[in-house]
Design an enzyme around this catalytic site. Structure first.
Site, mmCIF file in Angstrom:
data_model
loop_
_atom_site.group_PDB
_atom_site.id
_atom_site.type_symbol
_atom_site.label_atom_id
_atom_site.label_comp_id
_atom_site.label_asym_id
_atom_site.label_seq_id
_atom_site.Cartn_x
_atom_site.Cartn_y
_atom_site.Cartn_z
ATOM 1 N N GLY A 12 -15.554 -20.346 10.287
ATOM 2 C CA GLY A 12 -15.069 -20.955 9.063
ATOM 3 C C GLY A 12 -16.071 -21.801 8.308
ATOM 4 N N ASN A 14 -17.773 -20.832 5.763
ATOM 5 C CA ASN A 14 -17.512 -20.593 4.336
ATOM 6 C C ASN A 14 -16.269 -21.359 3.877
ATOM 7 O OD1 ASN A 14 -19.368 -18.590 2.873
ATOM 8 N ND2 ASN A 14 -19.089 -17.612 4.871
ATOM 9 N N ASN A 101 -13.174 -11.234 -1.478
ATOM 10 C CA ASN A 101 -13.751 -11.229 -0.137
ATOM 11 C C ASN A 101 -15.246 -11.522 -0.219
ATOM 12 O OD1 ASN A 101 -13.975 -10.568 2.733
ATOM 13 N ND2 ASN A 101 -14.906 -8.634 2.082
ATOM 14 N N HIS A 103 -18.768 -10.591 1.652
ATOM 15 C CA HIS A 103 -19.314 -9.590 2.588
ATOM 16 C C HIS A 103 -20.789 -9.899 2.853
ATOM 17 C CE1 HIS A 103 -19.314 -5.774 4.690
ATOM 18 N NE2 HIS A 103 -20.524 -5.585 4.205
HETATM 19 C C1 GAR Z 1 -19.634 -14.370 6.947
HETATM 20 O O1 GAR Z 1 -21.003 -14.057 7.021
HETATM 21 C C2 GAR Z 1 -18.882 -13.295 6.180
HETATM 22 O O2 GAR Z 1 -19.632 -12.687 5.190
HETATM 23 C C3 GAR Z 1 -18.554 -12.316 7.286
HETATM 24 O O3 GAR Z 1 -18.222 -13.121 8.379
HETATM 25 C C4 GAR Z 1 -18.986 -14.335 8.331
HETATM 26 C C5 GAR Z 1 -18.029 -15.470 8.555
HETATM 27 O O4 GAR Z 1 -18.700 -16.688 8.713
HETATM 28 N N1 GAR Z 1 -17.485 -11.449 6.866
HETATM 29 C C6 GAR Z 1 -17.401 -10.176 7.234
HETATM 30 O O5 GAR Z 1 -18.202 -9.629 7.960
HETATM 31 C C7 GAR Z 1 -16.226 -9.420 6.630
HETATM 32 N N2 GAR Z 1 -16.443 -8.018 6.647
HETATM 33 P P1 GAR Z 1 -17.900 -18.061 8.658
HETATM 34 O O6 GAR Z 1 -16.654 -17.912 9.556
HETATM 35 O O7 GAR Z 1 -18.844 -19.071 9.203
HETATM 36 O O8 GAR Z 1 -17.519 -18.324 7.240
#
Ligand code: GAR
Length: 188
Positions: A12, A14, A101, A103
Site C-alpha cells: 500500500g 501508493n 489502475n 500498472h
Molecule cells: C505497484 O508497483 C503497482 O503498480 C503494482 O503493484 C505495486 C503495488 O505497490 N500493481 C500491479 O502489478 C497490478 N497489475 P504498493 O502496494 O506499494 O502500492
C-alpha cells in the site's frame, strides 16, 4: 468534495502516497471514503492508522458483487492501487470512466493476465528492454487495456535487478498517480 474508494492487495505505498496528497495542492478536493483489500495486507493498516474505513472482501468468485454491495453512494472514483484481483465485466461496465489502475510498466507492453508486480519486472529485464516506467489507465473489462491517462518512463541501467527496477517504478508511480487522480476528478 469528490469521494474515492481505493482497492489494495499489498504494502500500500501508493495508497500512502494518495493519503499524503489529500488536502494538498496535488489532490485538493477529494477524500477516501473506503479502502477495500482482497486479502490481509499492510495497506489495510495504513488505512486504519489514518482513520479511513476499511474492509476485507476475500478474493474469489463473488468479489465484484460484494464490492458493489459495500460501495458508498456517490463514489466518484474507484482507484486500484496495487490491487491484484480481476474485477468482472459487469462491474467494469457499470462504472465506465470511473475506475483507474496503476500498472508497473509501459502499457500496452507487459500487461494482461499474470502481469503484476515482480512478474512484470522479470519480463521487462528478460526481454532486454531499454526503458520501463509506470502507467495510469482507465479500467475496462479487458485486462490492462483501457485508455491511458498518464505514463512516465525511465532508462534501464545495465546492472538493473528486479528489486532496483521495482524501486524505480515505485518512484515514478508516486509522481504520476496523484496527478492522474486529480486530472480525472477535475473532469467530473
Ligand atoms: C505497484 O508497483 C503497482 O503498480 C503494482 O503493484 C505495486 C503495488 O505497490 N500493481 C500491479 O502489478 C497490478 N497489475 P504498493 O502496494 O506499494 O502500492
Amino acid at each position: 468534495m469528490k469521494s474515492m474508494v481505493v482497492l489494495v492487495s499489498g504494502g500500500g505505498t501508493n495508497l500512502q502516497r494518495i493519503i499524503d496528497c489529500i488536502g494538498t495542492a496535488e489532490i485538493p478536493n477529494a477524500e477516501i471514503k473506503l479502502v477495500v483489500a482482497d486479502r490481509e495486507c499492510f495497506g489495510l493498516q495504513r488505512a486504519e492508522k489514518h482513520g479511513i474505513k476499511n474492509v476485507i472482501i476475500k478474493r474469489g468468485k463473488n468479489f465484484s458483487q460484494k464490492l458493489t454491495d459495500v460501495l458508498p453512494e456517490n463514489t466518484d472514483l474507484i482507484v486500484l492501487a496495487g490491487f491484484l484481483s480481476i474485477l468482472n465485466k459487469e462491474f467494469c461496465e457499470r462504472f465506465p470512466g470511473k475506475i483507474i489502475n496503476i500498472h508497473p510498466a509501459l502499457l500496452p507492453k507487459f500487461g494482461g493476465k499474470g502481469m503484476w508486480g515482480h512478474h512484470v519486472h522479470e519480463a521487462v529485464l528478460k526481454t532486454g528492454e531499454k526503458e520501463s516506467g509506470a502507467t495510469v489507465h482507465f479500467v475496462t473489462s479487458g485486462i490492462d487495456e483501457g485508455k491511458i491517462i498518464l505514463q512516465k518512463s525511465f532508462e534501464i541501467s545495465p546492472n538493473e535487478t528486479v528489486e532496483s527496477l521495482a524501486d524505480k517504478v515505485h518512484e515514478v508511480e508516486y509522481s504520476i498517480f496523484p496527478e492522474a487522480i486529480n486530472m480525472v476528478l477535475k473532469d467530473y
